[in-house]
Every structure is written in C-alpha cells, then in structure tokens.
Design a protein around this motif. Sequence first.
Motif, PDB file in Angstrom:
ATOM      1  N   PHE B 240       0.858  -1.181  -0.288  1.00  0.00           N
ATOM      2  CA  PHE B 240       0.147  -0.151   0.270  1.00  0.00           C
ATOM      3  C   PHE B 240       0.910   1.085  -0.021  1.00  0.00           C
ATOM      4  N   LEU B 241       2.106   1.425   1.023  1.00  0.00           N
ATOM      5  CA  LEU B 241       2.230   2.345   0.889  1.00  0.00           C
ATOM      6  C   LEU B 241       3.413   3.048   0.027  1.00  0.00           C
ATOM      7  N   MET B 242       3.712   1.557  -0.806  1.00  0.00           N
ATOM      8  CA  MET B 242       4.808   2.078  -1.618  1.00  0.00           C
ATOM      9  C   MET B 242       4.385   1.897  -3.344  1.00  0.00           C
ATOM     10  N   GLY B 243       4.247   0.378  -2.807  1.00  0.00           N
ATOM     11  CA  GLY B 243       2.999   0.439  -4.778  1.00  0.00           C
ATOM     12  C   GLY B 243       1.816   1.576  -5.044  1.00  0.00           C
ATOM     13  N   ARG B 244       0.594   1.246  -4.180  1.00  0.00           N
ATOM     14  CA  ARG B 244      -0.620   2.057  -5.498  1.00  0.00           C
ATOM     15  C   ARG B 244       0.051   3.265  -5.118  1.00  0.00           C
ATOM     16  N   MET B 245       0.528   3.869  -4.263  1.00  0.00           N
ATOM     17  CA  MET B 245       0.711   5.595  -3.591  1.00  0.00           C
ATOM     18  C   MET B 245       1.389   5.502  -5.057  1.00  0.00           C
ATOM     19  N   ALA B 246       2.524   4.805  -5.493  1.00  0.00           N
ATOM     20  CA  ALA B 246       3.318   5.380  -6.632  1.00  0.00           C
ATOM     21  C   ALA B 246       2.614   4.988  -7.652  1.00  0.00           C
ATOM     22  N   TRP B 247       1.361   3.828  -8.069  1.00  0.00           N
ATOM     23  CA  TRP B 247       0.190   3.688  -9.241  1.00  0.00           C
ATOM     24  C   TRP B 247      -0.374   4.922  -9.255  1.00  0.00           C
ATOM     25  N   SER B 248      -0.622   5.213  -7.840  1.00  0.00           N
ATOM     26  CA  SER B 248      -2.060   6.553  -8.000  1.00  0.00           C
ATOM     27  C   SER B 248      -0.918   7.657  -8.686  1.00  0.00           C
ATOM     28  N   LYS B 249       0.383   8.483  -7.932  1.00  0.00           N
ATOM     29  CA  LYS B 249       1.156   9.599  -9.256  1.00  0.00           C
ATOM     30  C   LYS B 249       0.732   9.646 -10.426  1.00  0.00           C
ATOM     31  N   LEU B 250       1.010   7.692 -10.092  1.00  0.00           N
ATOM     32  CA  LEU B 250       0.947   7.748 -11.917  1.00  0.00           C
ATOM     33  C   LEU B 250       0.069   6.922 -12.590  1.00  0.00           C
ATOM     34  N   ASN B 251      -0.787   7.479 -12.185  1.00  0.00           N
ATOM     35  CA  ASN B 251      -2.589   7.281 -12.878  1.00  0.00           C
ATOM     36  C   ASN B 251      -3.055   6.007 -13.612  1.00  0.00           C
ATOM     37  N   GLY B 252      -1.786   4.862 -12.879  1.00  0.00           N
ATOM     38  CA  GLY B 252      -2.136   3.588 -13.369  1.00  0.00           C
ATOM     39  C   GLY B 252      -2.291   2.561 -12.807  1.00  0.00           C
ATOM     40  N   LEU B 253      -3.314   3.210 -11.146  1.00  0.00           N
ATOM     41  CA  LEU B 253      -3.870   2.013 -10.085  1.00  0.00           C
ATOM     42  C   LEU B 253      -5.146   1.447 -11.451  1.00  0.00           C
TER      43      LEU B 253
END
Lengths: 225, 478
Positions: B240-253
């Motif tokens: 959650f803190l390392m994967g999804r946070m980044a994907w949210s930033k990249l709009n790739g969630l």
Amino acid sequence: MESQVAMVKLAEDNPLSFLNDLTSVLSYWEQVNIHNTLLYHQINIDSFDEWLNSSNASVVVFALRMISLFKHTHSAGQVRELLFNDNAGVSLEAVKTMHALELPDHVKDLKTLYESETLNLDAIVKEQRKSNTDRDIEGLDDLMPRRIRYEIVKAIGPVASQNDISFLEKVAQDFNNTFKLRILAIQILMSVKPHGEQRLNQILEGNNDELIKKMIINVKQNQES
Amino acid sequence: MIEFFRSLQFIVENGIIVFTIFIFGSYVALAFFSAFSMLNYIRKNSFVDYKVLLSSPLAPSISVIAPAFNEGKTIVDNIRSLLSLHYNDFEVIIVNDGSTDDSMEKIVKAYDLELIDSVYEEKITTQHIRGIYKSRNKAFGKLIVIDKDNGGKADALNAGINFSQKEYISVVDVDSVLVEDALLIMAKPFLEETDRDIIASGGVIRIANSCKIEEGKITEVKLPGSFLPRVQVLEYTRAFLMGRMAWSKLNGLLLVSGAFGMFNRDIVLKVGGYNTTLVGEDMELIVRMRRYMSEQKKKYKVIYIPDPLCWTEVPASLKVLGRQRDRWTRGTMESLFIHFKLFFNPKYGSLGTMGHPYWFFFEWLAPIFEFIGIIYFITIALLGIPNWPFFLLLLSTIYFFAVTLSHWAILFEELSFHRYRKKREVIKMLFTSMLEPIFYHPFILLFNIRGNFKYFIGEKTWGKMERVGFAEEKKTRR
C-alpha cells in the motif's frame, strides 16, 4: 486555498473580491472552505449577484450555491436568467438555487427548461442507441440532462399547486424516466392536496400499468408511516 | 544432452538476470515515486480540517454498502461502527447475501428492524431480494438492510448499488473497521480535482489482528503476536505505502481494495456494476471503469489515500491464507485477460502503456518465472551442472533486496503515520522482514501457482474465509 480563506477572513472590504480576477477553476473543496469561513466568522455578503456574470463558470456556480445557502431571494431574477445558460453545470445549479429559494413565480420557467432538457435527452439517447449496440459503451452525455430534469421536479415540489398536476402526472407516467424521478413526481402529487391525491387515486383505479400502481401504493404507505 | 542443457543454462540464467533487473528497477522506481507522492500528500494534508465537510451542506452524499455473508460473530458491532462514521449526508446499506447463520436475526433484533415496502429500479440484475428493512428507532435512520438470496459478494454489492440513493458509493467489507473520519478523508479528493473526474478512490488497508477493538472502533493498535498475521502487516505496508501510492501518482492504479473504496455511482452504473461471474470482481470493476472512461475520451483519475482508514482481519492460518491468495491470483488473471485489449495500447493512456503491462509481467508472470526458475535449478542440480556461484549470488541479492525493500516500507510507515508506537514492535517488524523471504514467501509462491492452475482448469469458487471475529478475539484475550 489557504490564501483565499485568509483573504476572506482578513479583508475588511469585499472579502470575495479575489473571485473577480479568478481564472482557474474554483474547486468544490475550495468552495466548501470559503463557505465555512463566511459562516464561522459571520461575514455578511449582501449580494453575490456580481459573480453571477463572471466568465468563470465555477465562480458562477459558487455564487449560486451561496445564494441558495444564504437564501438571497432578492437575487431570484438573475438566477432565473441562468436557468437557460449554455453551460449545463450552471443551469443545474440555477435549478437547485430556485429550489432553495422556493419561489412559485418561476415554475413556468422550470417547466419550459424541463421540456427543453427532455428534447435534449431524447436526442442523446437516440444517438447513443444508433451508435452503440453494446450496452457497456453507452455514453455519459445523458447524465446531465437527467440530473437537471430531476432537480427541476424537485424544485417544483415545495411550491407545487393545482396548476402543476398535469405536468407532474406526465413525469410520473413516463416509463422512460427513472424510478427515482417518477417516485419524486408521485410524492409531490401526493402533497398537492386534495387534487393531486385525488388524481393519484384515479390513476390507481383506472391505469393498467402495474409499476405505477406499485409506486403510488409505496409512496402512500411511506407517507402514512 | 549435457551440451543442450549448458546452452539452455546460458539462456535461462541471462534471462533471469535481465528479468530480475527489471523487477528490481521497477520496485526502486515505485518506491521513489511513493516517497515523493507521500511527502506531497502529508505536506498538503497535515493541517486540513476535515470537519469543514462534516458541517457543510455542500458535502456530497454517500451510500456506504457493506455485503455480509455469515458474519454473525461480528455483524452487530460492525454495523454500529459504520453508523458512527463522521459524515453529514450518508446512508449505510447492509446486504445480507443469503447468510445461513443467525446474522439476519441478530441485526433485526439489535437494530429493531421492520420490513418496509419499497419500489426501486433494478438497474443491475441481481438474485431475488427477499425484503428491505429499516429501523423503527430513529437513531438508526441511516441504516437500510437488504435481505437477498445468496449470489456472492459481487451480486450483493450490485443489490446495494441498485438501492443506493446518494452521489457516491463507498464499498466496505462488513468485517472491516473504519476510522471515524474515513468518509471525510476519502471524499476530499473527489472535491479537489477540477480538470478530470475522480472515478474511484481507495485507502490503505491495515491489519486489525491483535488490535484492541471496542464497540466497532479500534482503541489500541498492536502488532500481531503470531508470525502469519505479522508478516502480512509487512506485506500490506509494502504494497500500500510503496506500490499503490506510486501507481496513484502515475494514474495507473488498477485496483481499489474490496475492503474499502469509494466510487462515482453514475460511472459504476454505466459500466453495469460488478461482474458476478468473477472471483476478482473488485479489480475488474476498476479496470472496466477506466477502460470505459478512456473509450469515452473523458479525463479521469483513480486515486489512492495513504491514511490508515480501514482495519481488517487477515487470515491467521496457512489454509485460509492459501485460499485467499489463490483467489487473488485468479482475480488478477481474469482482469488482465478480459481486458487484454489494453496491453501496451497507447489509446488507453497510462492504463494501457504502464498499468496493464506492469501487472501482466510483474504481478502475474513474475511468480510463474520464479517457480520455473526453481524447477530449473532442481533439474540442473540433479544433472550435476549447477552454476553455484551464480546461484548463490542471485539468491543473496534477491534476499537482501527483498529485506531492504521491507525496511524501506517500515521506514515509510514510521516517518508518516507511525501507528506502531512501541520500539519493540518496530524491531519485531524488522526481524519479521528477514524471515519473510524464507518462511513466508515460498508458501505465497505455491498459492499463486495453485491459483494459476485453478484458473486454467476453470475453477471459480471463492473458498471459505473463516474469521476469528473481533468480538470473540477480544473475549479470548481477557
């Protein structure tokens, strides 16, 4: 946003003057915070009318929201002009403001807008059916006219009279409308006493549409309970 | 024969190195994106007063939908927790999905429910609705209970969506515990965005095993005492803190956890709600919604909030964990294959060029490659031609990288939300991270392979999820 809120708090004269020059979109979150600041610090704004003419649609929407929350009935004339605005978001908010102001004089305008949005919706739905055979790719364009129509009926609710019975009946009986809208129309008809209620009883006795009968019975039961 | 294996050995070993470098690279890149994104989030939201939304008539309305199947142990407490959420305009829709235990009786009694006559539009087809219940007690006026025939979680959610009346829907696992401000925090991003639609948002899921829970609220956060839940704390923190946070930033969630998420109701209805034929319905819905928005040429975003808003119980036995993980694998495969059109398709923006391919290679294929690698090593070891220096170097590199990544995740947690306050708990987590690759990861790999196998033989079952139950756990602790 912090600077906007600070300005509202600290400016002695015209705390919302920054809206005059705002070119970016005023987000919903910013609007919530500005409204909260006005309330919390008991800042009185005599009129939001000057922002109803803004070229920034989000500022117009904000002004409309403030007119409805602070019940500025004196702005009704200008709000009425925005009902038929080209920007659907502004039009929707103007309808909601009319609802909040509860002015019977504008029901005719609301009905005219309803008819125009119905034509608009019909054209969109026709286009959607023509261009797509797959339900999954039905477009989003019908959402706004549907929302506006629902808000119009809701706005008529508090000021509905005998003159509105045939309009409301038409909305309630139109099977193309959503359940939510049809039930709302029935609820309003029910509140127009005694003629609206009588009309519903006639529908119950003479109509073959089982669904509308169920809706009417449901509304009646809920009202009784 | 030996010559053939030597050539194969060269190809496979170089292939493994290249793939490992790609995976390591992607994890490091995601960690950096997460750190940047998290710092930005904390800086922006540290002083936000969410209470302005609580009192604002401008706040959007929310329907909280919680499906329940045989949750009799905890259902009453959990409904209380949902009803006590801090929000202005919301309703709580509990969908009893044909429970065979005493869930329904317990809810009816605890909340003084009565059957109501209700007409509503079945926009999404569901199993038969037996009845709609509301409370006679006005204090529970926000509660609606739908009793229906069993149709699975997706079907129950669809029934709730049909009945929901609000602008946004929030989907919650009824056995999860939400923090009181969860809806306020979750709603804010929907209101902030000005140039695109937020179609869904998800939050961090935290692990509640061993936490002290009273009346449906977390009153004390504790690190789980036993190894299996504790190692999942680490795993969830990393994901959650390392994967999804980044994907949210990249709009790739591609995934909003089924345990807690918020959605734009209109878009959910437009795409037809949850797919009831799948086991990974939560991921597939997000992928379908994103695909739909791209095809409609609308600007949109799926966002992720790092605040610990939702606490849930994780499997405490290997048997249950195995069922959960092979279901997750099948769910991932379903979404990837149903929407294979997205694969490296620039028409779908970051979803097509990054999100889908990443999940394809690193979430689905990576464990398969890992398994093949193990089989390969055993084979060459039996043939007596293993490259021992290469093997040991690779193994130790992977081990230390995995441990380092976990340590970063712990650091992220401690620097940001710092939910585990005792030094002893942090040290325990650090030690757990060292044991994870040896005593936990091999099982996860096996469950993953089992999930792949089940997918290809067409198995669609969920598998039973036994839970200890917060209320019962509390009693046993005393």
